[in-house]
Design a protein around this motif. Structure first.
Motif: not given
Length: 217
Positions: A87-101, A119-121, A125-127, A191-197
């Motif tokens: 559940l832990d990675p699922v919760a993280d992905k849900l929170m991050v994906a929801a925030t990005l969207i 600019l944010v899109t 998409i990369a993340i 955010l772009y640094v994070s996308a690059g990583l």
């Protein structure tokens, strides 16, 4: 997208706990709280006043803190569980994906950037694309052999990706308030640094998988 993400990052912290057969351990309850908080995050995001913006940012910060906290508790108190590890990675992905969207639905206009709708899109998409790909790759690796699973184990690059991701999203949420507008440019940059990583770590994992597969031939 918790690697994981602080997401995938804490997944290994659950393994090997003495209470692995239990379902509702304290770390798992904290993780379930993060899942439930996603709907509240979405609701407050669209409340167009100061307390709505403050609540949204506070919820995300609390989620990031509990992401670290549940893994710490699982390790120190040996309260890991198989369900928590899932559940832990699922919760993280849900929170991050929801925030990005959410950030993509209401683009922010900064003087230094001007009206740039993508600019944010683009980094979003990369993340998100990286997280979907890695989830599928890890599931496939787990069904193969131990060497492949080790090839996609969380590494320090994934941890840096998650750290920059969480900080960037916190800054971007906070910068929706006029008092913190100045934080928008560094938030976008991070955010772009994070996308690059994210992309870099995906390439590293894929190279490791290819090496393992070539050795098998």
């Amino acid at each position: 997208m918790g690697e994981e993400d602080a997401a995938e990052l804490d997944q290994n912290s659950y393994n090997g706990g003495e209470d692995s057969s239990k379902v509702l351990t304290l770390p798992t309850v904290l993780t379930l709280g993060r899942v439930a908080a996603v709907s509240i995050l979405v609701a407050t995001f669209y409340v167009d006043c100061w307390w709505g913006r403050t609540a949204t940012t506070s919820i995300f910060i609390a989620a990031a803190i509990t992401d670290w906290l549940d893994g710490y508790i699982a390790r120190k108190m040996r309260l890991g569980s198989a369900f928590g590890a899932f559940l832990d990675p699922v919760a993280d992905k849900l929170m991050v994906a929801a925030t990005l969207i959410l950030l993509c639905t209401k683009p922010m206009d900064a003087v230094v950037f001007g009206p740039v709708p993508w600019l944010v899109t683009v980094p979003s998409i990369a993340i998100i694309g990286r997280e979907i790909t890695m989830s599928a790759v890890r599931e496939w690796a787990a069904s193969q052999n131990g060497k492949l699973s080790k090839a996609v184990a969380v590494n320090s690059l994934g941890k840096w990706k998650t750290a920059t991701q969480m900080i960037a999203l916190t800054i971007l949420l906070a910068s929706r308030d006029s008092s913190f507008e100045r934080l928008l440019p560094p938030g976008i940059g991070l955010l772009y640094v994070s996308a690059g990583l994210s992309i870099w770590s995906l390439v590293v994992y894929m190279r490791q998988i290819v090496r393992v597969l070539l050795k098998k031939k």
